[in-house]
Each structure stands twice: as C-alpha cells, then as structure tokens.
Design an enzyme around this catalytic site. Structure first.
Site, PDB file in Angstrom:
ATOM      1  N   GLY A   1      -2.678 -15.293  17.240  1.00 52.75           N
ATOM      2  CA  GLY A   1      -3.984 -15.933  17.405  1.00 52.75           C
ATOM      3  C   GLY A   1      -4.010 -17.015  18.464  1.00 52.75           C
ATOM      4  CD  GLN A   2      -0.010 -20.114  22.096  1.00 48.71           C
ATOM      5  OE1 GLN A   2       0.966 -19.474  21.698  1.00 48.71           O
ATOM      6  NE2 GLN A   2       0.082 -21.158  22.890  1.00 48.71           N
TER       7      GLN A   2
ATOM      8  CG  HIS B   1      -2.888 -25.748  20.765  1.00 43.61           C
ATOM      9  ND1 HIS B   1      -2.560 -24.813  21.713  1.00 43.61           N
ATOM     10  CD2 HIS B   1      -3.639 -25.086  19.845  1.00 43.61           C
ATOM     11  CE1 HIS B   1      -3.087 -23.649  21.379  1.00 43.61           C
ATOM     12  NE2 HIS B   1      -3.744 -23.787  20.246  1.00 43.61           N
ATOM     13  CG  LEU B   2       1.238 -29.601  16.221  1.00 42.69           C
ATOM     14  CD1 LEU B   2       1.796 -29.597  17.630  1.00 42.69           C
ATOM     15  CD2 LEU B   2       1.766 -30.792  15.439  1.00 42.69           C
ATOM     16  CG  HIS B   3      -5.161 -25.555  15.433  1.00 45.04           C
ATOM     17  ND1 HIS B   3      -6.415 -25.327  15.950  1.00 45.04           N
ATOM     18  CD2 HIS B   3      -4.345 -24.676  16.050  1.00 45.04           C
ATOM     19  CE1 HIS B   3      -6.355 -24.343  16.836  1.00 45.04           C
ATOM     20  NE2 HIS B   3      -5.114 -23.928  16.904  1.00 45.04           N
TER      21      HIS B   3
ATOM     22  CG  ASP C   1     -10.939 -26.580  18.217  1.00 41.94           C
ATOM     23  OD1 ASP C   1      -9.778 -26.138  18.234  1.00 41.94           O
ATOM     24  OD2 ASP C   1     -11.934 -25.911  18.581  1.00 41.94           O
ATOM     25  CB  ILE C   2     -14.735 -26.967  22.025  1.00 42.94           C
ATOM     26  CG1 ILE C   2     -16.031 -27.213  22.757  1.00 42.94           C
ATOM     27  CG2 ILE C   2     -14.355 -25.507  22.021  1.00 42.94           C
ATOM     28  CD1 ILE C   2     -15.956 -26.912  24.246  1.00 42.94           C
TER      29      ILE C   2
HETATM   30  P1  5GP Z   1      -5.506 -21.295  19.512  1.00 41.57           P
HETATM   31  O1  5GP Z   1      -6.506 -20.195  19.291  1.00 41.57           O
HETATM   32  O2  5GP Z   1      -4.776 -21.129  20.836  1.00 41.57           O
HETATM   33  O3  5GP Z   1      -4.562 -21.564  18.371  1.00 41.57           O
HETATM   34  O4  5GP Z   1      -6.358 -22.618  19.621  1.00 41.57           O
HETATM   35  C1  5GP Z   1      -7.078 -22.954  20.747  1.00 41.57           C
HETATM   36  C2  5GP Z   1      -8.170 -23.868  20.303  1.00 41.57           C
HETATM   37  O5  5GP Z   1      -8.673 -24.533  21.442  1.00 41.57           O
HETATM   38  C3  5GP Z   1      -9.361 -23.164  19.648  1.00 41.57           C
HETATM   39  O6  5GP Z   1      -9.542 -23.682  18.332  1.00 41.57           O
HETATM   40  C4  5GP Z   1     -10.539 -23.488  20.564  1.00 41.57           C
HETATM   41  O7  5GP Z   1     -11.719 -23.731  19.859  1.00 41.57           O
HETATM   42  C5  5GP Z   1     -10.049 -24.712  21.291  1.00 41.57           C
HETATM   43  N1  5GP Z   1     -10.572 -24.865  22.639  1.00 41.57           N
HETATM   44  C6  5GP Z   1     -10.607 -23.920  23.613  1.00 41.57           C
HETATM   45  N2  5GP Z   1     -11.123 -24.428  24.746  1.00 41.57           N
HETATM   46  C7  5GP Z   1     -11.425 -25.728  24.480  1.00 41.57           C
HETATM   47  C8  5GP Z   1     -11.978 -26.776  25.267  1.00 41.57           C
HETATM   48  O8  5GP Z   1     -12.311 -26.629  26.447  1.00 41.57           O
HETATM   49  N3  5GP Z   1     -12.143 -27.979  24.661  1.00 41.57           N
HETATM   50  C9  5GP Z   1     -11.772 -28.201  23.356  1.00 41.57           C
HETATM   51  N4  5GP Z   1     -11.965 -29.418  22.864  1.00 41.57           N
HETATM   52  N5  5GP Z   1     -11.236 -27.221  22.582  1.00 41.57           N
HETATM   53  C10 5GP Z   1     -11.060 -26.007  23.151  1.00 41.57           C
END
Ligand code: 5GP
Length: 112
Positions: free
Chosen positions: A91-92, A98-100, A29-30
């Site tokens: 929070g998506q 995606h799975l964290h 994750d970035i």
């Molecule tokens: P969500 O908030 O949808 O559950 O998770 C999305 C995740 O994707 C966030 O934790 C965010 O930091 C990560 N993310 C968003 N854009 C990028 C990217 O371009 N590269 C990477 N590696 N992670 C990303």
C-alpha cells in the site's frame, strides 16, 4: 528521486506541519483516515523501510521517539497507532519512508 515529501521538506510544496527537528518533519495527511492522521518522515530520503541501513539505526529510533513526542503534543499519547507501509503491494504510494500516526478514534481492527 524527489517525492512530494522531499518537496515538503524543502518547502517547495505546502503542508500543515505539526513538528520539526534536525532529523525529521511531521505534517497532517492530506487524506486523513482518522481525526488525527499525521505523517512523520525523516529528512534523509530513504525510499522504503527496507532500504534503511545499519547506519540508520539511530534515525529509526529517533522517529519512534518523535512520534511519541508528537502524540503528547496532540494530546493523544494514551492511544495512537503507527503504520508503516513498505512497498507498493503493502500500500505504499509515496516512496519516502513515512510513519502514519493515527489517533482520535478507536482501532478495534487489526491493521489490514
Ligand atoms: P502511503 O500510501 O505511501 O502509506 O501513504 C502516503 C500518504 O501520503 C497517504 O496517506 C496520502 O494521503 C498522503 N499524501 C500524499 N500526497 C500528499 C501531499 O501532497 N500532502 C500531504 N499532506 N499528504 C499527502
């Protein structure tokens, strides 16, 4: 609609990839929330878990077993947390399932 994760699958955007097989891809994750924070995605573009269909059953199982494999590979199989956010109000922010995979710190709190 193509998301940033779709671009990462096609190598049109950079990512620190830690695992790949025919069905899924995992990368760091970035904006990590833990010392280890990996995102595991199916190569098939499913926007949200709620959009998964009965024919995705094997794929969803594959993702959990891949998460286990990745945790072993990263040496954290003893303690890791899996989080899936479904929908903006949960929070998506990226609409490609995606799975964290979070590890490397204690998670005393319940997911919130
Ligand atoms: P969500 O908030 O949808 O559950 O998770 C999305 C995740 O994707 C966030 O934790 C965010 O930091 C990560 N993310 C968003 N854009 C990028 C990217 O371009 N590269 C990477 N590696 N992670 C990303």
């Amino acid at each position: 609609m193509t998301t940033i994760f779709g671009k990462i699958i096609k190598r049109e955007a950079p990512a620190d990839i830690v695992y790949e097989d025919d069905l899924c891809l995992a990368f760091r994750d970035i904006n990590p929330h833990a010392p280890i924070h990996v995102l595991l995605i199916p190569k098939k573009a499913i926007a949200r878990l709620a959009d998964a269909q009965p024919e995705d059953q094997a794929l969803l199982g594959h993702l959990l077993l891949a998460a286990n494999k990745i945790a072993r590979q990263l040496g954290v199989e003893g303690a890791y947390r899996i989080v899936i956010s479904n929908g903006a109000d949960a929070g998506q922010t990226v609409f490609h399932l995606h799975l964290h995979i979070l590890a490397g710190r204690r998670f005393r709190e319940r997911p919130s």
